[in-house]
Design an enzyme around this catalytic site. Sequence first.
Site, PDB file in Angstrom:
ATOM      1  N   GLY A  20      35.075  52.284  58.151  1.00 56.53           N
ATOM      2  CA  GLY A  20      34.418  51.152  58.283  1.00 56.53           C
ATOM      3  C   GLY A  20      34.922  50.015  56.763  1.00 56.53           C
ATOM      4  O   GLY A  20      34.036  48.521  56.644  1.00 56.53           O
ATOM      5  N   GLY A  30      37.865  53.877  72.409  1.00 59.35           N
ATOM      6  CA  GLY A  30      38.464  52.778  72.948  1.00 59.35           C
ATOM      7  C   GLY A  30      39.185  52.285  73.869  1.00 59.35           C
ATOM      8  O   GLY A  30      38.657  51.336  74.633  1.00 59.35           O
ATOM      9  N   CYS A  84      47.882  51.416  59.268  1.00 59.74           N
ATOM     10  CA  CYS A  84      49.381  51.844  57.975  1.00 59.74           C
ATOM     11  C   CYS A  84      49.905  53.067  57.864  1.00 59.74           C
ATOM     12  O   CYS A  84      50.862  52.771  57.398  1.00 59.74           O
ATOM     13  CB  CYS A  84      47.404  52.404  57.403  1.00 59.74           C
TER      14      CYS A  84
HETATM   15  N1  SAM Z   1      39.152  50.371  61.327  1.00 57.18           N
HETATM   16  C1  SAM Z   1      39.175  51.943  59.828  1.00 57.18           C
HETATM   17  C2  SAM Z   1      38.439  50.933  58.766  1.00 57.18           C
HETATM   18  O1  SAM Z   1      39.178  50.287  58.359  1.00 57.18           O
HETATM   19  O2  SAM Z   1      38.274  51.607  58.059  1.00 57.18           O
HETATM   20  C3  SAM Z   1      40.221  52.593  59.887  1.00 57.18           C
HETATM   21  C4  SAM Z   1      40.126  53.250  61.759  1.00 57.18           C
HETATM   22  S1  SAM Z   1      41.511  54.690  62.054  1.00 57.18           S
HETATM   23  C5  SAM Z   1      42.896  53.567  61.263  1.00 57.18           C
HETATM   24  C6  SAM Z   1      41.391  54.508  63.427  1.00 57.18           C
HETATM   25  C7  SAM Z   1      40.060  55.441  63.546  1.00 57.18           C
HETATM   26  O3  SAM Z   1      40.599  55.476  65.128  1.00 57.18           O
HETATM   27  C8  SAM Z   1      39.974  57.104  63.354  1.00 57.18           C
HETATM   28  O4  SAM Z   1      38.723  56.629  62.913  1.00 57.18           O
HETATM   29  C9  SAM Z   1      39.699  57.875  64.995  1.00 57.18           C
HETATM   30  O5  SAM Z   1      38.860  58.417  64.535  1.00 57.18           O
HETATM   31  C10 SAM Z   1      39.590  56.660  65.952  1.00 57.18           C
HETATM   32  N2  SAM Z   1      40.037  56.529  67.406  1.00 57.18           N
HETATM   33  C11 SAM Z   1      41.097  57.512  67.536  1.00 57.18           C
HETATM   34  N3  SAM Z   1      41.107  57.463  68.974  1.00 57.18           N
HETATM   35  C12 SAM Z   1      40.371  56.638  69.107  1.00 57.18           C
HETATM   36  C13 SAM Z   1      39.985  56.742  70.274  1.00 57.18           C
HETATM   37  N4  SAM Z   1      40.295  56.627  71.775  1.00 57.18           N
HETATM   38  N5  SAM Z   1      38.769  55.316  70.822  1.00 57.18           N
HETATM   39  C14 SAM Z   1      38.112  55.145  69.488  1.00 57.18           C
HETATM   40  N6  SAM Z   1      38.708  55.421  68.221  1.00 57.18           N
HETATM   41  C15 SAM Z   1      39.212  56.017  68.167  1.00 57.18           C
END
Ligand code: SAM
Length: 392
Positions: A193, A246, A318
Amino acid sequence: KYKKKWAATIPKISCTKMALQNFDMNYSVQFGEQWPSIRIALLSEMKYGALVNNFAETEKVMQELEHLNAKDFIFESHRKIQNSVPDASVDSQEERKSAELLDAPRRHVPVERSSGGETAAQEQTFDSNLLYNTSNIKCYTFAKGDISRFAPARPDITGMLSYYLMDAASVMPVLALGVRPGDAVLDICAAPGGKTLALLQTQMCCYLAANDISASRTLRLQRVLHSYIPENFCNSDSIRITSWDGRRIGEVESNRFDKVLVDVPCTTDRHSLMEEDNNIFHKLRTKERQMFPLLQVELLVSGIRSVKPGGSVVYCTCSLSQLQNECVVERAAEVVATDHDIHVELEDLGHFRELYSNTFRFQSTCRVGELILPHLTANFGPMYFCKLSRVN
Ligand code: SAM
């Protein structure tokens, strides 16, 4: 040669070591001479930024942070540009607020021609966003080379935490998204988040949909929002939190949002070198890791489909990997064109590089988008971000 039954006695290679071997192999080719310096920064302690919570006692927090000698790098960067542009100097702290709030249209600033026949001042257009920080986001960092740390945030009298510690480079994709008052915004991979919180700090989203496929991580996101955003602001009319895949949102909610952030799962390069827990370089996660570029393209395609024509999408990771960065953006642009007849334009974010060069080290040679490189004197990132505008 060793006998198979003895293989169990061969020392196990740790996930972090696997990650380093993988990066050495790939990034020494991708970055050449630059790799040793990026490598040492990645293996050293990273720097944090303190994202000020505009819903807490903002002035007091800012004073405390300034007392520590930290600076709001966004405000400072904009001030630097203002001071270098004639007729646009806004340098007193008193004017800070009005300058930040100013949401002026594009400004025409006269500049002298350095060469050529004409002597008259030439009109040149500057984007007002370059001159003023219209985002409301405040993020404090210590100066280049200063490795001081921020203390964990404390709640203020209302119970809200005063700042959120995050990689300051994570604010850049949010700034690049350029949220405007009244925008409906989708954060498609939102947990835990940090960027959702930065989006809310703009206080410009009339509606924010934060989604993450992982139920447990979505709970973390909820806890973060609960600690930083007052209850009355979190009502379901303005914020929606979901745990959907997503990849489906683009179809279910096509042409719905003004701005979409696609912060995909990736090899999280710094984390993979430092933490054994939940490491994507674990042997059992090889397949998952190899599928990342495909998943990333699908998520970006979904993000593009969910934005309205004329709206914008920011893709970010990242990771330093070209395969997860530029290649994903280029492939997604092809897929939406061929499969959905949607055309996107890639926005030039070169001005970001110029604006924030005092805080971050940028790679100047990305085919598309911008990449913040970790460096010992500015140990933020890696952070790749690219902005796409939907044409039709
Ligand atoms: N935006 C967040 C932040 O700033 O704190 C970090 C996001 S992290 C890089 C990527 C996220 O994508 C993870 O929390 C993971 O659970 C989620 N994720 C992975 N596959 C996904 C999907 N098919 N649909 C939605 N979210 C997904």
